[in-house]
Design an enzyme around this catalytic site. Structure first.
Site, PDB file in Angstrom:
ATOM      1  N   CYS A   1      10.185  19.844  56.452  1.00  0.00           N
ATOM      2  CA  CYS A   1       8.894  20.128  55.823  1.00  0.00           C
ATOM      3  C   CYS A   1       7.983  18.905  55.835  1.00  0.00           C
ATOM      4  O   CYS A   1       6.838  18.978  56.265  1.00  0.00           O
ATOM      5  CB  CYS A   1       9.116  20.610  54.387  1.00  0.00           C
TER       6      CYS A   1
ATOM      7  N   CYS B   1       5.886  21.593  57.733  1.00  0.00           N
ATOM      8  CA  CYS B   1       4.749  22.041  56.914  1.00  0.00           C
ATOM      9  C   CYS B   1       3.655  20.988  56.712  1.00  0.00           C
ATOM     10  O   CYS B   1       2.470  21.288  56.877  1.00  0.00           O
ATOM     11  CB  CYS B   1       5.220  22.447  55.521  1.00  0.00           C
TER      12      CYS B   1
ATOM     13  N   LYS C   1       1.955  19.695  59.993  1.00  0.00           N
ATOM     14  CA  LYS C   1       1.307  20.905  60.545  1.00  0.00           C
ATOM     15  C   LYS C   1       0.014  21.201  59.780  1.00  0.00           C
ATOM     16  O   LYS C   1      -1.034  21.428  60.370  1.00  0.00           O
ATOM     17  CB  LYS C   1       2.287  22.075  60.464  1.00  0.00           C
TER      18      LYS C   1
ATOM     19  N   TYR D   1       5.691  32.297  63.544  1.00  0.00           N
ATOM     20  CA  TYR D   1       4.840  31.435  62.711  1.00  0.00           C
ATOM     21  C   TYR D   1       4.396  30.200  63.515  1.00  0.00           C
ATOM     22  O   TYR D   1       3.224  29.857  63.547  1.00  0.00           O
ATOM     23  CB  TYR D   1       5.657  30.850  61.556  1.00  0.00           C
TER      24      TYR D   1
ATOM     25  N   GLU E   1       0.677  29.415  64.760  1.00  0.00           N
ATOM     26  CA  GLU E   1      -0.054  28.367  64.028  1.00  0.00           C
ATOM     27  C   GLU E   1      -0.534  27.277  64.981  1.00  0.00           C
ATOM     28  O   GLU E   1      -1.700  26.857  64.923  1.00  0.00           O
ATOM     29  CB  GLU E   1       0.847  27.748  62.949  1.00  0.00           C
TER      30      GLU E   1
ATOM     31  N   HIS F   1     -17.336  36.885  41.079  1.00  0.00           N
ATOM     32  CA  HIS F   1     -18.413  37.100  42.040  1.00  0.00           C
ATOM     33  C   HIS F   1     -19.250  35.838  42.228  1.00  0.00           C
ATOM     34  O   HIS F   1     -19.498  35.150  41.254  1.00  0.00           O
ATOM     35  CB  HIS F   1     -19.307  38.232  41.513  1.00  0.00           C
TER      36      HIS F   1
ATOM     37  N   GLU G   1     -12.655  39.012  45.488  1.00  0.00           N
ATOM     38  CA  GLU G   1     -13.060  40.051  44.537  1.00  0.00           C
ATOM     39  C   GLU G   1     -12.876  41.444  45.151  1.00  0.00           C
ATOM     40  O   GLU G   1     -12.708  42.433  44.437  1.00  0.00           O
ATOM     41  CB  GLU G   1     -14.504  39.858  44.059  1.00  0.00           C
TER      42      GLU G   1
HETATM   43  P1  NDP Z   1      10.345  32.845  64.672  1.00  0.00           P
HETATM   44  O1  NDP Z   1      11.744  33.311  64.686  1.00  0.00           O
HETATM   45  O2  NDP Z   1       9.417  33.234  63.580  1.00  0.00           O
HETATM   46  O3  NDP Z   1       9.643  33.254  66.046  1.00  0.00           O
HETATM   47  C1  NDP Z   1      10.244  33.013  67.276  1.00  0.00           C
HETATM   48  C2  NDP Z   1       9.368  33.611  68.338  1.00  0.00           C
HETATM   49  O4  NDP Z   1       9.845  33.257  69.612  1.00  0.00           O
HETATM   50  C3  NDP Z   1       9.321  35.124  68.260  1.00  0.00           C
HETATM   51  O5  NDP Z   1       8.023  35.529  68.575  1.00  0.00           O
HETATM   52  C4  NDP Z   1      10.304  35.531  69.353  1.00  0.00           C
HETATM   53  O6  NDP Z   1       9.995  36.766  69.927  1.00  0.00           O
HETATM   54  C5  NDP Z   1      10.083  34.433  70.363  1.00  0.00           C
HETATM   55  N1  NDP Z   1      11.238  34.192  71.213  1.00  0.00           N
HETATM   56  C6  NDP Z   1      12.528  34.017  70.848  1.00  0.00           C
HETATM   57  N2  NDP Z   1      13.298  33.775  71.927  1.00  0.00           N
HETATM   58  C7  NDP Z   1      12.484  33.804  72.988  1.00  0.00           C
HETATM   59  C8  NDP Z   1      12.679  33.633  74.376  1.00  0.00           C
HETATM   60  N3  NDP Z   1      13.895  33.382  74.888  1.00  0.00           N
HETATM   61  N4  NDP Z   1      11.621  33.729  75.193  1.00  0.00           N
HETATM   62  C9  NDP Z   1      10.396  33.991  74.681  1.00  0.00           C
HETATM   63  N5  NDP Z   1      10.146  34.159  73.394  1.00  0.00           N
HETATM   64  C10 NDP Z   1      11.174  34.070  72.544  1.00  0.00           C
HETATM   65  O7  NDP Z   1      10.478  31.272  64.799  1.00  0.00           O
HETATM   66  P2  NDP Z   1       9.493  30.083  64.592  1.00  0.00           P
HETATM   67  O8  NDP Z   1      10.087  29.019  65.428  1.00  0.00           O
HETATM   68  O9  NDP Z   1       8.067  30.447  64.824  1.00  0.00           O
HETATM   69  O10 NDP Z   1       9.630  29.764  63.054  1.00  0.00           O
HETATM   70  C11 NDP Z   1      10.909  29.601  62.464  1.00  0.00           C
HETATM   71  C12 NDP Z   1      10.852  29.840  60.978  1.00  0.00           C
HETATM   72  O11 NDP Z   1      10.234  28.742  60.354  1.00  0.00           O
HETATM   73  C13 NDP Z   1      10.011  31.041  60.546  1.00  0.00           C
HETATM   74  O12 NDP Z   1      10.700  32.246  60.594  1.00  0.00           O
HETATM   75  C14 NDP Z   1       9.629  30.669  59.143  1.00  0.00           C
HETATM   76  O13 NDP Z   1      10.654  31.075  58.276  1.00  0.00           O
HETATM   77  C15 NDP Z   1       9.553  29.157  59.199  1.00  0.00           C
HETATM   78  N6  NDP Z   1       8.146  28.688  59.245  1.00  0.00           N
HETATM   79  C16 NDP Z   1       7.298  28.984  58.215  1.00  0.00           C
HETATM   80  C17 NDP Z   1       5.987  28.560  58.242  1.00  0.00           C
HETATM   81  C18 NDP Z   1       5.076  28.915  57.125  1.00  0.00           C
HETATM   82  O14 NDP Z   1       5.555  29.256  56.048  1.00  0.00           O
HETATM   83  N7  NDP Z   1       3.772  28.866  57.308  1.00  0.00           N
HETATM   84  C19 NDP Z   1       5.463  27.782  59.347  1.00  0.00           C
HETATM   85  C20 NDP Z   1       6.434  27.532  60.382  1.00  0.00           C
HETATM   86  C21 NDP Z   1       7.714  27.976  60.319  1.00  0.00           C
HETATM   87  P3  NDP Z   1      10.429  38.171  69.269  1.00  0.00           P
HETATM   88  O15 NDP Z   1       9.413  38.459  68.196  1.00  0.00           O
HETATM   89  O16 NDP Z   1      10.332  39.130  70.405  1.00  0.00           O
HETATM   90  O17 NDP Z   1      11.803  37.995  68.757  1.00  0.00           O
END
Ligand code: NDP
Length: 452
Positions: free
Chosen positions: A43, A48, A51, A178, A182, A435, A440
């Site tokens: 984080c 976080c 980022k 995410y 982002e 407002h 709102e």
């Molecule tokens: P996620 O698991 O959210 O997303 C991974 C993405 O990569 C998905 O879109 C997935 O597709 C895709 N993917 C997985 N494998 C492959 C592949 N071999 N080829 C192409 N695409 C692939 O992981 P993140 O890394 O984005 O984030 C991890 C975690 O970190 C989040 O779940 C969240 O809990 C936390 N986080 C929270 C934040 C916040 O609160 N603002 C900010 C950043 C992270 P598919 O959908 O098809 O599976």
């Protein structure tokens, strides 16, 4: 048997530091913590915090334009990545210092070392020193994973994005979660020609369909080249850039390629399986509702348990662990109705069920609105915001609240209290509007757009 410590924590991120500090400070037990890298964990050091600083930095270009629309004589001469990056890292250093001093002031003994479990009550540090503890808490987090493909080493992950020597002119981000979504917004806002590949039909899978469609369309309108149903098939170094080929057969060279294709728990080489701690399919530590593993003296919190991988959740799991083990008050970690923000541009705040999930559980009413907000509208921007409430027909409770708007993260924190308390649509309605604000609209939604 006398132990060296009452608690030995492995991992100095959000969950571990909070548990160590609270245990030492509030229950007076003897605590040690080992961290092999920097204090603050994902984080603070590579997640976080940096980022969000990058999200802020990337927003000022548009703000400078808006300022002109409001009559300010502002000239904007581009973004200086290295000046920003230096300040960002100085801020991370400052925060790491705070984490260290929090532990010190709480009386936690720290070891700047990797640690592994030698037996259910013994931790071994990298130099071979062994320490015994009545309880061991594993809070070692997770790490980004790249797809297993040739040339993957030429791409960075979110770990590398904060250390880029220079801002790329073009960048490909692979993934639709995410992190990918982002950083697509961040890079685009910083002036980088940004392409995002997502292998499925729409990014942010799992969130409310309408809300994620809305985010995606706004991202595209702001300049992200979002290519859905597309994945990378090959990559290799070409000069200073990275050559790529995608599933449509298109070849292109980008200055940088980033995989944001998910994260995995850091459970390797910790001696876990040897002592009997059970791991799941992704390597996550299996715990019960009290964060206890299959070995009674060993607990685990945070991303290494792969429950809800969010900092505030890890912190709460850490606190519940302390309450359970050191205060004699068994406390389950509550994973229900976690409000969350996705710092895409536009930002999304969400709590509760998506329309799709809610509909599968019983009859619902859906209220929604979409409009051009005053501040951006006056500046001549076409951007819109989106708000949606999902109501149970059976008990009138707000089952889900989804907001896509500037400041949606701030809004959902407060809406999250109401939803967690079990507020009904009528509770929202009898709350007086503030407002003129965007939020709102959440208390003035009169007619359902659909029922089902
Ligand atoms: P996620 O698991 O959210 O997303 C991974 C993405 O990569 C998905 O879109 C997935 O597709 C895709 N993917 C997985 N494998 C492959 C592949 N071999 N080829 C192409 N695409 C692939 O992981 P993140 O890394 O984005 O984030 C991890 C975690 O970190 C989040 O779940 C969240 O809990 C936390 N986080 C929270 C934040 C916040 O609160 N603002 C900010 C950043 C992270 P598919 O959908 O098809 O599976």
């Amino acid at each position: 048997m006398a132990f060296d410590y009452d608690l030995f924590v492995i991992g100095g991120g959000s969950g571990g530091v909070r548990a160590a500090r609270v245990a030492a400070q509030e229950t007076g037990v003897k605590v040690a913590l080992a961290e092999e890298d920097r204090y603050g964990g994902t984080c603070v050091i590579r997640g976080c915090v940096p980022k969000k600083l990058m999200v802020f930095a990337s927003g000022y270009g548009a703000m400078a334009q808006d300022a002109r629309a409001y009559g300010w004589d502002v000239t904007e001469n581009g973004f200086d990545w290295s000046a920003f990056q230096k300040k960002m890292h100085a801020e991370l250093d400052r925060l790491e210092g705070i984490y260290r001093s929090l532990l010190k002031n709480a009386g936690v003994e720290t070891f700047d070392s990797r640690a592994r479990i030698a037996d259910p009550h013994t931790v071994e540090l990298a130099d071979g020193t062994r320490k015994t503890a009545k309880h061991i808490l594993i809070a070692v987090g997770g790490r980004p994973v790249k797809p297993d493909m040739t040339g993957a080493e030429h791409a960075i992950t979110s770990n590398g994005i904060f250390d880029l020597k220079e801002l790329p002119k073009s960048m490909l981000i692979v993934g639709g979660g995410y992190i990918a979504s982002e950083f697509a917004g961040v890079m685009n806002g910083m002036g980088v020609a940004t392409t995002q590949f997502y292998r499925g039909a729409q990014i942010l899978r799992g969130f409310d369909d309408e809300a994620r469609n809305f985010v995606a369309e706004e991202m595209v309108a702001r300049g992200v080249d979002l290519q859905r149903e597309t994945n990378i098939t090959e990559l290799r170094r070409e000069g200073a850039g990275v050559w790529t080929k995608d599933t449509n057969g298109i070849e292109k060279v980008y200055d940088q390629v980033m995989f944001a294709t998910g994260r995995c728990p850091n459970s390797d080489n910790l001696g876990l399986e040897e002592v009997g701690v059970a791991l799941g399919r992704k390597g996550e530590i299996i715990v019960d509702e009290y964060s206890q593993t299959a070995v009674p003296s060993i607990y685990a919190v945070g991303d290494v348990t792969d429950r809800a991988n969010l900092t505030p959740v890890a912190i709460r799991e850490g606190m519940a662990f302390v309450e359970t083990v050191f205060e004699g008050n068994p406390t389950k970690s509550d994973h229900d109705l976690i409000p969350t923000a996705i710092f895409t541009q536009p930002e999304m705040g969400t709590v509760g069920m998506s329309e799709e999930e809610a509909k599968a559980q019983g009859p619902i009413e859906v209220y929604k609105t979409s409009f051009k907000p005053m501040q951006q509208g006056f500046a001549g921007r076409g951007e819109r915001v989106f708000m949606k409430l999902i109501i149970s027909q059976e008990n009138r409770k707000v089952l889900g609240c989804h907001i896509v708007a500037p400041g949606a993260g701030e809004m959902i924190q407060l809406a999250g209290i109401a939803v967690k308390m079990g507020a009904t649509k009528e509770d929202f309605d009898r709350t007086c509007a503030v407002h003129p604000t965007m939020s709102e609209e959440l208390v003035t939604l009169k007619t359902p757009v659909r029922t089902g």
